[in-house]
Design an enzyme around this catalytic site. Structure first.
Site, PDB file in Angstrom:
ATOM      1  CB  SER A 117      -0.977  -0.052   1.191  1.00  0.00           C
ATOM      2  OG  SER A 117      -2.043   0.852   1.018  1.00  0.00           O
ATOM      3  CG  ASP A 134      -4.432  -1.800   0.514  1.00  0.00           C
ATOM      4  OD1 ASP A 134      -3.361  -2.358   0.814  1.00  0.00           O
ATOM      5  OD2 ASP A 134      -4.774  -0.688   0.955  1.00  0.00           O
TER       6      ASP A 134
END
Length: 325
Positions: free
Chosen positions: A41, A155
């Site tokens: 991320s 993610d």
């Protein structure tokens, strides 16, 4: 004697991820040579800046962000699988720091994403640096998924919030992991979702001053501003329910808090089975995950936390060197 290969595992945490910049700066000042970096991320984005030799420029970019500029980098819309399209900010990063392929970087780099349909953990080790970090950053429901190499990716924090395992696979001798979500602050969570979107830059500056006077530095109210895009949009999605005199949490507070809790639990489980050699945990619970304008504060916390660990870090590296002979 051959060099000790040090890897950084840079964890997820959205706006808290600017702390990674401070961690890297502190390590460099100690004389620690980082041979490889793996990011999940926001960790993949900061890691991309470091691996491409542009961390100083990334820091300068972050330091120049205010609420209005952050707001203008967000491309709102519901037709791409997320509230925010996400291309605008990553295209801006590509313009600021140059288009690079992972294969050409001076530092070994990898990022973690999640296959939307299979749930598999995907390690991204080639291709356009900012396409890869964009995929790794695609927070569910917030940032739209990224189509890459025939997959829809989201993610990496859903499966591997602090990518120690990827560092090991890259050949690291010592893994320094940075965990951003170890401190969940209930007071901070309650404060999210309180302000309205900025109207003009002047009005926004005045509002920031008023917020600081009323709440001090712990102001997470910009959450709804980032998501809403307009006062009408905010009003249509957020009714003021009350329970025993208390306002119910807003939609984005619930979403953000849920992501925090999920990633913290997954991180603990993953690290129990594959612990890093050194774990850095800056106290960032008071920074909301969308408060990207608090970059300098996050950088300073990352730097200070790592600096206080100097003796431990240097001893661990030296111990490995001695054991290997």
């Amino acid at each position: 004697m051959s060099e000790v290969k040090v890897a950084l595992a840079l964890g997820s945490g959205a706006a808290r991820g600017w702390a990674h910049i401070g961690v890297i700066k502190a390590l460099e000042e100690m004389g620690v040579r980082i041979n490889m970096v793996a990011g999940t991320s926001i960790g993949s984005l900061v890691g991309a800046g470091y691996a491409s030799g542009r961390l100083a420029e990334v820091e300068q970019w972050v330091q120049g962000m205010n609420r209005w500029e952050v707001f203008n980098l967000l491309d709102f819309g519901f037709n791409h699988g997320g509230i925010i399209g996400g291309e605008k900010v990553f295209n801006r990063a590509r313009e600021e720091f140059g288009q690079r392929n992972i294969e050409d970087l001076p530092v070994t780099y990898g990022a973690v994403a999640t296959d939307l349909y299979s749930g598999r953990e995907i390690w991204l080790r080639k291709g356009d640096l900012y396409d890869v970090s964009r995929a790794s950053c695609a927070m569910p429901g917030v940032l739209s998924p990224k189509s890459l190499d025939g997959r829809w990716l989201i993610d990496g924090g859903l499966v591997n919030p602090v990518p120690v395992s990827l560092c090991r696979a890259l050949g690291a001798d010592i893994v320094i992991a940075v965990h951003l979500n170890s401190q969940l602050n209930s007071k901070a969570l309650k404060r999210r979702g309180r302000s309205i979107p900025p109207q003009t830059e002047t009005e926004q500056v005045e509002k920031e001053k008023a917020d600081m006077e009323e709440h001090g530095e712990d102001d997470n109210g910009f959450f709804d501003s980032l998501w809403s895009g307009s006062k009408e949009y905010l009003d249509s999605f957020k009714e003021r329910f009350r329970n025993n005199g208390e306002k119910a949490p807003g939609m984005f507070s619930v979403m953000a808090s849920s992501i925090d809790i999920m990633q913290e639990r997954i991180t603990k489980a993953r690290m129990a089975g594959d612990p890093p050699d050194i774990l850095v945990q800056p106290k960032l619970g008071h920074i909301g995950i969308m408060e990207f304008y608090r970059g300098q504060e996050a950088i300073d916390l990352g730097y200070d936390t790592t600096t206080r660990m100097r003796d431990l870090i240097m001893e661990e590296i030296e111990l490995y060197r001695e054991r290997r002979g």
